[in-house]
Design a protein around this motif. Structure first.
Motif, PDB file in Angstrom:
ATOM      1  N   GLY A  61      -4.491   0.299  -3.038  1.00 50.80           N
ATOM      2  CA  GLY A  61      -3.329   1.160  -2.879  1.00 50.80           C
ATOM      3  C   GLY A  61      -2.066   0.486  -3.365  1.00 50.80           C
ATOM      4  N   LEU A  93      -3.672   8.181  -2.912  1.00 51.27           N
ATOM      5  CA  LEU A  93      -2.314   7.707  -2.647  1.00 51.27           C
ATOM      6  C   LEU A  93      -1.479   7.742  -3.926  1.00 51.27           C
ATOM      7  CD1 LEU A  93      -2.962   4.632  -0.306  1.00 51.27           C
ATOM      8  CD2 LEU A  93      -1.892   6.785   0.349  1.00 51.27           C
ATOM      9  N   SER A 140       1.900   9.703  -4.430  1.00 49.35           N
ATOM     10  CA  SER A 140       3.127   8.960  -4.756  1.00 49.35           C
ATOM     11  C   SER A 140       3.835   9.548  -5.963  1.00 49.35           C
ATOM     12  CB  SER A 140       2.796   7.486  -5.009  1.00 49.35           C
ATOM     13  OG  SER A 140       2.126   7.307  -6.251  1.00 49.35           O
ATOM     14  N   THR A 164       4.857   8.431   0.663  1.00 52.51           N
ATOM     15  CA  THR A 164       3.554   7.792   0.480  1.00 52.51           C
ATOM     16  C   THR A 164       3.615   6.321   0.865  1.00 52.51           C
ATOM     17  OG1 THR A 164       3.063   9.319  -1.334  1.00 52.51           O
ATOM     18  CG2 THR A 164       1.692   7.351  -1.166  1.00 52.51           C
ATOM     19  N   TYR A 176       1.436   4.361   3.661  1.00 49.69           N
ATOM     20  CA  TYR A 176       0.726   3.115   3.355  1.00 49.69           C
ATOM     21  C   TYR A 176       1.044   2.034   4.378  1.00 49.69           C
ATOM     22  CZ  TYR A 176      -0.426  -1.233   0.929  1.00 49.69           C
ATOM     23  OH  TYR A 176      -0.912  -2.474   0.618  1.00 49.69           O
TER      24      TYR A 176
END
Length: 561
Positions: A391, A503, A507, A514, A518
């Motif tokens: 991520g 993700l 984003s 986002t 995270y």
């Protein structure tokens, strides 16, 4: 934040006697009436486990930093021999706690997920396999040391396996070809040793599984990985999704690559050159990158910036490639101190940025979850842990102008997306291979190579090894250390990548939101199983039908494929 430095990290070397004495105290506390004794026992047990893990991490890190040092090799061998002893004590305490009649009272002290993990853990060890575990560690260390010993002469330099990487993606096709010929000549020259090590590992692991009452090693491996909410059938369905959605896209991308470069055939040594102008390189050497990383993380989020400053200034980064150093990259931690450590091998390619941001994701998660109530929650299971690492690779995209050579940020983002997609078929092939190997533990080395050849045609039908005889005969898997040292730990990367790419999609529409998702996910650590953590972040489980379809559609749109 604390100004602790790596040189301040220290841990007392435990012994069989000291472990027995400490666990005797814990057993005595558990024997006291009422819940206060249990609370004290759990606190003392957690402290002991943190101290032991800190020591073990230091020992194994030092071996990775210099596999040729006889003193650190001896310390690692001692740690490997002591590990089953520590495991036996741990399992005994877990069994004692799980036998308590008042489960709700125990859950209030530990959280419910810890009990699920312990119920899994107690099925993975009996004293009868202690010697086997020690032998398994020795064989794994043999493999690591063998690969670390590789030396090659190319471009007027003497390099190790990591040092071959720049040549393997050089703009000159003959240089790439030569680099791969050198790489695979090492594996061919050591074929008997590599086959013998793996044959020993497979038979050892199958034998341990049988001693513990399993028909094969696979269910034991899943329990070793603490996979409490999915099994091999779920993973098999996920592999089918990769074949359905990803393999056709990667095939089209590679065909596009062949046409752009004007090649009649695309060989294995051509696959790494994704950009016809040459893959974008880092902005500079190690020192420049670690300096620019501070500006990158400061711009992303104050929490990331402050954490990276602690890591850099505290000496918790070892990123330079050097002779005798183990290959690859990893993040480890010292739970008694609450600070992680990043190990990597910079080689002057775009992989320096990839491995650095990847391991920083692991490290940041470990830091964010340091206040979790017990050591079982500091790390999640590995498929969830890899969401944090992969991520962060995608979340650093907006800052890539700082990290790559001038004018190459868009090219880097394209390269990263393409290589991420191309990784998925390879990753599930590694997993499928291991399922078949452990379903057939008596297979000969030649039969294992044939298994890889067959699966490679399913997941990577485009692969053309040309005159690289050894991988063409099915030997490519021997370069993947996870297969030797961390069995069944590879599908985790692909499951996490499915989530990390979700993700990435999010984003592109709401970066700030986002990033908050995270950071929140990192803070949860291992307090819940994989599926719950995925849902908490608003992501679709990779095991759900169509989980890959959405990210593939987004990638197709971005890449024009």
């Amino acid at each position: 934040m604390s100004q602790i430095r790596f040189e301040d990290i220290d841990a007392e070397t435990p012994s069989r006697q000291s472990l027995s004495a400490r666990y005797a105290v814990i057993e005595a506390l558990l024997g006291r009436p009422g819940t206060s004794g249990h609370a004290e026992a759990l606190e003392e047990w957690d402290r002991l486990r943190r101290e032991y893990e800190t020591w073990s991490s230091l020992v194994h890190l030092r071996f990775s930093q210099d596999t040729t040092d006889e003193e650190v090799r001896a310390a690692r061998e001692y740690a490997d021999a002591l590990a089953p002893v520590a495991t036996e004590h741990e399992v005994a305490v877990k069994r004692r706690l799980l036998a308590e009649p008042d489960r709700r009272a125990l859950e209030r002290l530990t959280g419910p997920h810890a009990l699920r993990l312990w119920e899994t853990d107690i099925t993975t060890f009996e004293p009868a396999i202690a010697k086997d575990l020690e032998e398994e560690a020795k064989l794994g260390a043999r493999y690591t040391a063998l690969l670390a010993s590789a030396r090659f002469e190319i471009g007027g330099k003497s390099v190790n396996l990591s040092g071959l990487a720049p040549y393997a993606e050089d703009l000159d096709r003959d240089t790439r070809h030569r680099a791969e010929r050198l790489r695979w000549s090492f594996f061919e020259a050591n074929a008997k040793e590599l086959d013998a090590i793996y044959d020993g590992l497979v038979k050892l692991r199958h034998g341990m599984a049988r001693k513990l009452g399993y028909d094969s090693y696979t269910p034991l491996a899943y329990r070793n990985m603490r996979r409490v909410d999915y099994g091999p059938e779920d993973v098999a369905r996920y592999r089918e999704q990769v074949v359905e959605h990803v393999v056709p896209l990667v095939s089209r991308l590679l065909e596009q690559q062949r046409r752009e470069n004007g090649w009649e055939r695309l060989y294995f040594w051509d696959e790494a050159l994704v950009d016809p102008r040459g893959n974008p390189k880092p902005a500079g050497c190690h020192d420049l990158l670690v300096t620019r990383a501070q500006a990158m993380f400061d711009a992303m989020d104050p929490r990331l910036g402050a954490f990276y400053r602690l890591m850099h200034e505290g000496g918790f980064l070892d990123l330079k490639n050097r002779p005798g150093k183990a290959g690859g990259g990893f993040c480890t931690s010292f739970p008694s101190y609450g600070v992680p450590f990043i190990f990597a091998n910079f080689n002057g390619t775009n992989h320096d940025i990839g491995v650095f941001t990847h391991e920083m994701g692991h490290a940041f998660q470990n830091w964010e979850s340091r206040e979790q109530p017990g050591i079982d929650y500091l790390w999640p299971t590995m498929e969830a842990a890899e969401i944090h690492s992969m991520g962060l690779e995608f979340l650093t995209w907006p800052q890539m102008e700082r990290m790559v050579e001038p004018g190459a940020a868009d090219r880097f983002r394209r390269l990263h997306l393409i290589t991420s997609l191309a990784f998925l078929p390879y990753g599930v092939c590694v997993d499928h291979f291991q399922h078949e190997v452990y379903a057939n533990p008596e297979a000969s080395p030649a039969e294992r190579h044939a298994i890889w050849q067959r699966l490679e045609k399913l997941y990577m039908p485009w692969t053309d090894y040309g005159d690289l005889a050894y991988p063409a005969r099915g030997g490519r898997w021997q370069a993947k250390h996870h297969i030797y040292r961390s069995p069944f730990y590879y599908i985790d990367y692909t499951l996490a990548l499915c989530c990390a790419m979700q993700l990435w999609v999010k984003s592109r529409r709401d970066y700030a939101g986002t990033l908050e998702t995270y950071v929140s996910l990192c803070g949860q650590g291992g307090s819940a199983p994989f599926g719950e953590l995925v849902r908490s972040a608003g992501l679709v489980s990779p095991f759900e039908p169509g989980a890959l379809a959405g990210v593939v559609r987004e990638a197709e749109a971005v890449l024009g494929a």
